[in-house]
Design an enzyme around this catalytic site. Structure first.
Site, PDB file in Angstrom:
ATOM      1  N   ASP A 370       0.790  -1.225   0.000  1.00 13.78           N
ATOM      2  CA  ASP A 370       0.000   0.000   0.000  1.00 13.78           C
ATOM      3  C   ASP A 370       0.826   1.281   0.000  1.00 13.78           C
ATOM      4  O   ASP A 370       0.450   2.261  -0.639  1.00 13.78           O
ATOM      5  CB  ASP A 370      -0.955  -0.005   1.205  1.00 13.78           C
ATOM      6  CG  ASP A 370      -2.078  -1.007   1.034  1.00 13.78           C
ATOM      7  OD1 ASP A 370      -2.412  -1.312  -0.122  1.00 13.78           O
ATOM      8  OD2 ASP A 370      -2.616  -1.487   2.043  1.00 13.78           O
ATOM      9  N   TYR A 458      -9.898  -0.348   2.594  1.00 13.18           N
ATOM     10  CA  TYR A 458      -9.388  -0.387   3.967  1.00 13.18           C
ATOM     11  C   TYR A 458      -8.986   0.993   4.464  1.00 13.18           C
ATOM     12  O   TYR A 458      -8.479   1.819   3.703  1.00 13.18           O
ATOM     13  CB  TYR A 458      -8.161  -1.304   4.070  1.00 13.18           C
ATOM     14  CG  TYR A 458      -8.475  -2.644   4.709  1.00 13.18           C
ATOM     15  CD1 TYR A 458      -8.523  -2.782   6.087  1.00 13.18           C
ATOM     16  CD2 TYR A 458      -8.735  -3.764   3.930  1.00 13.18           C
ATOM     17  CE1 TYR A 458      -8.806  -4.001   6.680  1.00 13.18           C
ATOM     18  CE2 TYR A 458      -9.026  -4.993   4.512  1.00 13.18           C
ATOM     19  CZ  TYR A 458      -9.060  -5.097   5.893  1.00 13.18           C
ATOM     20  OH  TYR A 458      -9.349  -6.314   6.480  1.00 13.18           O
TER      21      TYR A 458
END
Length: 723
Positions: A370, A458
């Protein structure tokens, strides 16, 4: 400090009660909609939120400050708007840049000065030369520029030819979506599932690396959902459709359309806006408002926009487009001498890896890194006052760069606040045989620096929490939405072979796919100076030969000489303490000063080490690593993470096996989460947290909290009415 509306002093008469209650109400209204004037010291601007208090409206919306006249005050201050514009101007006239047709700026950030220059700098000294480090894609090649802003020139220019690419820009994502929405086979596949293209929500997913088919080209995977009847489109996947797009050639290179018999899950009960539930008779019993009262304002101050001072702590704090938030130059004042002592030079979230455990064509590649692929700062959004951060928080903006090189401001992406949860920092009670009863306690108030990255479905809440006893707690909290997979089953009894499923049925026609989260933190520890040593203290069972008992535990110290010695896999049945010490500085008792790395709840990767997601995420092979400091070794997954092969990771650097005893060292710590979803994760996930601590060990001569004052009723606002 207490719940809103509570009162603490006893009143004598009804009139006094009414009058004091009115004053308390006025105080509450005033404190709720205004902020203390003097707890922020800034030489650059008057922020209506954190400087002089403005109107109620401005306070509530936390209007961003004007950054147009910002100037750097510290060697580690991020580039200002003016400096970003200047970098862009210098590059635009540079021959190696202006000759290209459509340059893309993938990254533009401060090229930090050498560590020795920063350590030697004192406030009032001239700043070291200000430089910008730029990664740009020019005519299909990755270029690295260092731009000297003081000399108005490009100081260096190199072309990168190794594996991996810089993170995609918003222009790349826009191009990929335009290609996808215009692709006839995708349109036909979606409409054949009964979804109108106007309701299709498509998202760009990173492809990982899985062989030569996708090499020498930047590719994006596209997955689509139905956004009809819900804002939570993640719960309505159009299963089995994946489009692979070459973003440079703007063409589809692969199209997968399987799972035509899998229905699209209903949008019922997927909404998460409160408006959908507030009139429901079964809604949760309301909680009365609660808050921390700080009648004299917070105890911390922010100087020059980035220097945080609180209790005995002082550190530099800034937003970063890739890391999200960076804490630097953390020092604590010695409780005996008043001397500022170094604890940590720099710390931040270095990388995350999130591998999903499904091998279908539409899922096998899902193993996101990420930070390196999307950017924890790039994906951060403005924090929600009173929900993300409590009252009396200080909000800090991020000044970042878009793909055309122009600066933009992400307002309120970091907050700083004091936390009080009713805990004791220390206490002791004694009922002696002779003498008075002893009850001594100190309240636990801590300082938190927080940012939140919303990476697709998320959300990651990342906290650096400082305590008055010298401890630093670093915590990650995970929440947001599951990434669910469409299935033909609406009840678990319909699944013929449940053990073959890659997840758990969390609602009709969707499973939550099992996955992991690993978050690796960079910790450049400078305990009383840069030259430190990593020590493992093992608890070893010894057999007793004298006492009636048979066994006992004995600590045995082992000094890590090289990087190989400091690779740690944590085991409950082989317990260690992990100390970063300065052997050249000792306490009055002769113990070397140090800080201890205290592991929290963690998980370990169970994937094969030669599996592609694990090759790229090899920094998770151990929970703790220690490396020799190298200015270029910052990102555990490598500088160029997108489509990387794992050739430039923390594990690769560690294999050099450099000496680390009494050297400038960096500690890397990985938090791990195994996530086996359940029904309570649908349609939104409750938060789950884990963290680790950096705790003083022989650093202070005695417990530094001894000098902290207790709190009494007279320190609290309001009154307790007895009428």
């Amino acid at each position: 400090m207490r719940g809103v509306g509570a009162q603490s002093r006893r009143c004598v008469t009804g009139f006094q009660c009414g009058f004091i209650a009115l004053i308390a109400l006025l105080f509450f209204v005033h404190s709720r909609y205004s902020l203390t004037k003097n707890y922020v010291k800034s030489s650059t601007s008057k922020n209506p939120i954190h400087g002089e208090s403005g109107s109620i409206l401005k306070t509530l919306i936390h209007e961003p400050k004007d950054h147009s006249k910002d100037t750097p005050n510290h060697p580690l201050d991020p580039l200002t708007l003016l400096e970003i514009e200047k970098t862009r101007s210098i590059l635009s006239s540079y021959r190696g840049f202006k000759s290209t047709s459509s340059p893309l700026i993938n990254s533009l950030s401060l090229q930090e000065p050498d560590k020795n220059r920063v350590l030697g700098w004192q406030k009032g000294d001239p700043l070291p030369p200000r430089e910008a480090f730029v990664i740009a894609l020019l005519d299909g090649r990755v270029h690295e520029f260092v731009v000297n802003l003081d000399m108005n020139r490009v100081a260096s220019h190199e072309i990168y030819s190794g594996p991996g690419y810089p993170m995609l820009t918003m222009i790349d994502i826009q191009v990929a979506l335009e290609v996808a929405y215009a692709y006839d086979d995708l349109v036909k596949a979606i409409t054949a599932r009964g979804v109108k293209m106007a309701d299709a929500e498509c998202r760009t997913l990173s492809p990982g690396w899985f062989g030569p088919e996708e090499e020498k080209r930047r590719v994006v995977k596209i997955q689509c959902f139905s956004g009809k009847d819900t804002t939570n489109f993640y719960m309505r996947p159009i299963e089995g459709i994946t489009v692979t797009i070459d973003v440079d050639k703007k063409e589809v290179i692969k199209f997968v359309n399987t799972g035509r018999d899998i229905p699209i899950a209903s949008g019922d009960n997927t909404e998460y806006h409160y408006s959908a539930y507030k009139n429901n008779p079964l809604k949760m019993r309301p909680l009365k408002p609660i808050s921390i009262e700080q009648p004299e304002g917070p105890s911390f101050i922010i100087e020059d926009g980035h220097i945080v001072k609180w209790a005995n702590w002082e550190f530099h704090l800034k937003a970063d487009q890739r890391a999200g938030m960076i804490v630097s130059r953390a020092t604590i004042r010695d409780s005996e001498t008043g001397e500022p002592r170094s604890v940590m030079y720099k710390s931040f979230t270095s990388e995350m890896v999130v591998p999903y455990m499904d091998v279908d064509d539409a899922w096998y590649y899902r193993s996101y890194l990420d930070a390196g692929e999307f950017g924890l700062g790039s994906t951060a959004m403005s924090l929600v006052p009173l929900n993300d951060c409590p009252r009396h928080s200080y909000y800090m903006d991020g000044v970042f760069t878009s793909s055309d090189g122009k600066p933009y401001v992400m307002p309120n992406m970091i907050c700083v606040f004091e936390r009080y949860a009713g805990d004791a920092s220390w206490r002791h009670s004694e009922n002696p045989v002779r003498g008075p009863e002893i009850r001594e306690a100190r309240t636990k108030v801590t300082l938190v620096a927080r940012t939140i990255a919303s990476v697709g479905n998320y959300d990651y809440i990342l906290d650096w929490e400082f305590q008055t006893d010298g401890l630093v707690h670093i915590k990650a909290t995970l929440t947001g939405m599951l990434m669910v997979k469409g299935v033909p089953y609406s009840n678990a009894t319909q699944i013929p072979n449940p053990e073959d499923m890659s997840g758990i049925l969390v609602s009709e026609n969707v499973i939550g796919v099992v996955h992991d989260h690993f978050i690796t933190f960079y910790l450049d520890m400078d305990v009383d100076g840069s030259d430190n040593t990593f020590v493992k203290v093992n608890l070893v069972k010894e057999e007793s030969k004298r006492a009636p008992r048979k066994s006992y535990l004995k600590p045995k110290r082992h000094v890590a000489k090289t990087e190989d010695d400091a690779r740690i896999k944590i085991s409950l049945y082989d317990p260690y303490e992990f100390h970063v010490i300065n052997p050249k500085r000792t306490s009055r008792l002769g113990n070397p000063t140090g800080y201890r790395v205290v592991p929290g709840g963690t998980a370990a990767s169970l994937l094969d080490h030669d599996d592609s997601p694990q090759l790229r995420g090899a920094f998770t092979n151990n929970q703790i690593w220690v490396t020799h400091y190298n200015k270029s070794e910052l990102w555990a997954g490598g500088l160029y993470t997108y489509q990387s092969k794992g050739e430039d990771t923390l594990e690769v650097w560690s294999k050099r096996n450099r000496p680390i005893e009494n050297k400038d060292i960096v500690v890397w710590y990985t938090l791990g989460f195994h996530h086996i979803p359940c029904q309570e994760d649908f349609p939104i996930m409750p938060s789950v947290s884990s963290g680790f601590s950096l705790k003083p060990v022989n650093f202070f001569e005695r417990n530094p909290i001894l000098r902290a004052a207790p709190v009494s009723e007279e320190d609290m606002p309001g009154c307790r009415a007895v009428c």
